[in-house]
Design a protein around this motif. Structure first.
Motif, PDB file in Angstrom:
ATOM      1  N   ALA A 126       0.838  -1.189   0.000  1.00 19.88           N
ATOM      2  CA  ALA A 126       0.000   0.000   0.000  1.00 19.88           C
ATOM      3  C   ALA A 126       0.879   1.248   0.000  1.00 19.88           C
ATOM      4  CB  ALA A 126      -0.907  -0.008   1.230  1.00 19.88           C
ATOM      5  N   HIS A 128       0.878   5.840  -0.165  1.00 18.68           N
ATOM      6  CA  HIS A 128       0.131   7.085  -0.021  1.00 18.68           C
ATOM      7  C   HIS A 128       1.059   8.229  -0.370  1.00 18.68           C
ATOM      8  CE1 HIS A 128       1.902   8.845   3.688  1.00 18.68           C
ATOM      9  NE2 HIS A 128       2.278   7.596   3.883  1.00 18.68           N
ATOM     10  N   ARG A 188      -6.115  -1.634  -7.140  1.00 17.96           N
ATOM     11  CA  ARG A 188      -4.767  -1.189  -7.490  1.00 17.96           C
ATOM     12  C   ARG A 188      -4.351  -1.785  -8.831  1.00 17.96           C
ATOM     13  NH1 ARG A 188      -0.284  -0.046  -4.192  1.00 17.96           N
ATOM     14  NH2 ARG A 188       1.438   0.708  -5.496  1.00 17.96           N
ATOM     15  N   ASP A 255      -2.957  14.150  -0.059  1.00 18.14           N
ATOM     16  CA  ASP A 255      -2.574  12.795   0.336  1.00 18.14           C
ATOM     17  C   ASP A 255      -3.668  11.828  -0.114  1.00 18.14           C
ATOM     18  OD1 ASP A 255      -0.706  11.023   1.884  1.00 18.14           O
ATOM     19  OD2 ASP A 255      -2.542  10.607   2.986  1.00 18.14           O
ATOM     20  N   GLN A 257      -4.641   7.626  -0.579  1.00 18.63           N
ATOM     21  CA  GLN A 257      -4.304   6.307  -0.043  1.00 18.63           C
ATOM     22  C   GLN A 257      -4.648   5.242  -1.079  1.00 18.63           C
ATOM     23  OE1 GLN A 257      -3.034   5.898   3.110  1.00 18.63           O
ATOM     24  NE2 GLN A 257      -3.233   8.062   3.725  1.00 18.63           N
ATOM     25  N   SER A 259      -4.441   1.063  -1.682  1.00 17.95           N
ATOM     26  CA  SER A 259      -4.179  -0.244  -1.077  1.00 17.95           C
ATOM     27  C   SER A 259      -3.300  -1.082  -1.990  1.00 17.95           C
ATOM     28  CB  SER A 259      -5.500  -0.971  -0.809  1.00 17.95           C
ATOM     29  OG  SER A 259      -6.209  -1.157  -2.015  1.00 17.95           O
TER      30      SER A 259
END
Length: 278
Positions: A126, A128, A188, A255, A257, A259
């Motif tokens: 993951a 970020h 992803r 920011d 995120q 996974s």
């Protein structure tokens, strides 16, 4: 006027009127007169009542059986769902174990820095960071095409729906504009990912997605947004918006995120141990 008056006064044909009067005189239009006819009518009514009663009784007797079968199906679905959840949990555990072993092997070969870099680039971990958020949605009045077929490569059918090739161009445009990691609706993307279509549904790694399609990309937010919108794929997306009502919105995020990818197992390619010659 005499014709209209005749039609109004004799709306029913005289023959029909005479036949009705004759049947009334003979008693054919009333209840049965003879005992035999009355018994036949009574028997018919009793038979009809018997059929209705038997049907109601059978339905009442079958109701518990139907309810039991329905409950058994519900219980079976719940058991299978619980088993699938357990298997999925086991898959996640095994995936984490494989990822940990891969990272450990990479650390032994080239240090933790290289392992982290490989994990980021492969989508195995993951991530970020700053980036962009791009939302792509169908037109408000999106409908099926006249023949139900998706947009063809040579021309668009006026459906207002986002297609798999549209999302392919969006993702490729983000990569080309400097994105370091990309996801669609939480899925992803990696070098092994595929964006395909099944009917009107868009599949990412064989998992169906529903609009709106939220694309997150990690990178230099301002630069990434500007380069993408000025690229050929960004202009393509803008053309879809202007000509077919496709709804899009892009924003720079401090920011985002992302996974890890569900699976990055390579089954064919093998690392080369041969050193190049000078």
């Amino acid at each position: 006027m005499s014709l209209l008056t005749n039609v109004m006064d004799h709306s029913l044909d005289d023959g029909y009127a005479e036949a009705a009067a004759r049947r009334q005189t003979e008693g054919a239009g009333g209840m049965p007169k003879t005992v035999r006819a009355k018994l036949g009518l009574a028997a018919g009514l009793v038979l009809a009542a018997l059929v209705v009663t038997v049907g109601a009784a059978n339905a009442r007797l079958a109701a518990p059986v139907v309810a039991k079968e329905r409950q058994e199906l519900i219980d079976r679905v719940e058991r299978e769902t619980a088993a699938a959840d357990k298997l999925e949990s086991g898959v996640d555990t095994l995936r984490d174990d494989v990822s940990a072993r891969q990272n450990e092997a990479l650390k032994k070969q080239g240090g933790s820095g290289q392992a982290d870099l490989v994990g980021v680039l492969s989508g195995a971990v993951a991530v970020h960071g700053p980036g962009v958020k791009l939302v792509v949605d169908d037109a408000k009045e999106a409908t099926e095409g006249g023949d139900g077929n998706p947009r063809e490569t040579s021309g668009f059918s006026d459906t207002g729906r986002v297609r798999d090739r549209d999302m392919q161009r969006v993702v490729n445009g983000l990569w080309e504009s400097g994105a370091e990691a990309v996801s669609i609706n939480g899925q992803r993307l990696t070098a092994l990912s595929a964006i395909r279509a099944a009917g009107d549904a868009i599949l990412v790694d064989n998992k169906p997605l529903v609009p709106p399609y939220t694309v997150l990309a990690v990178g230099d937010g301002e630069r990434l947004s500007t380069r993408f919108q000025n690229s050929a794929d960004g202009l393509y997306l803008n053309a879809l918006q202007e000509n077919y009502g496709i709804r899009t919105a892009i924003s720079v995020e401090k920011d985002v995120q992302l996974s890890a990818a569900p699976s990055v197992i390579v089954r064919t390619a093998q690392p080369s141990t041969e050193k190049g010659t000078s």
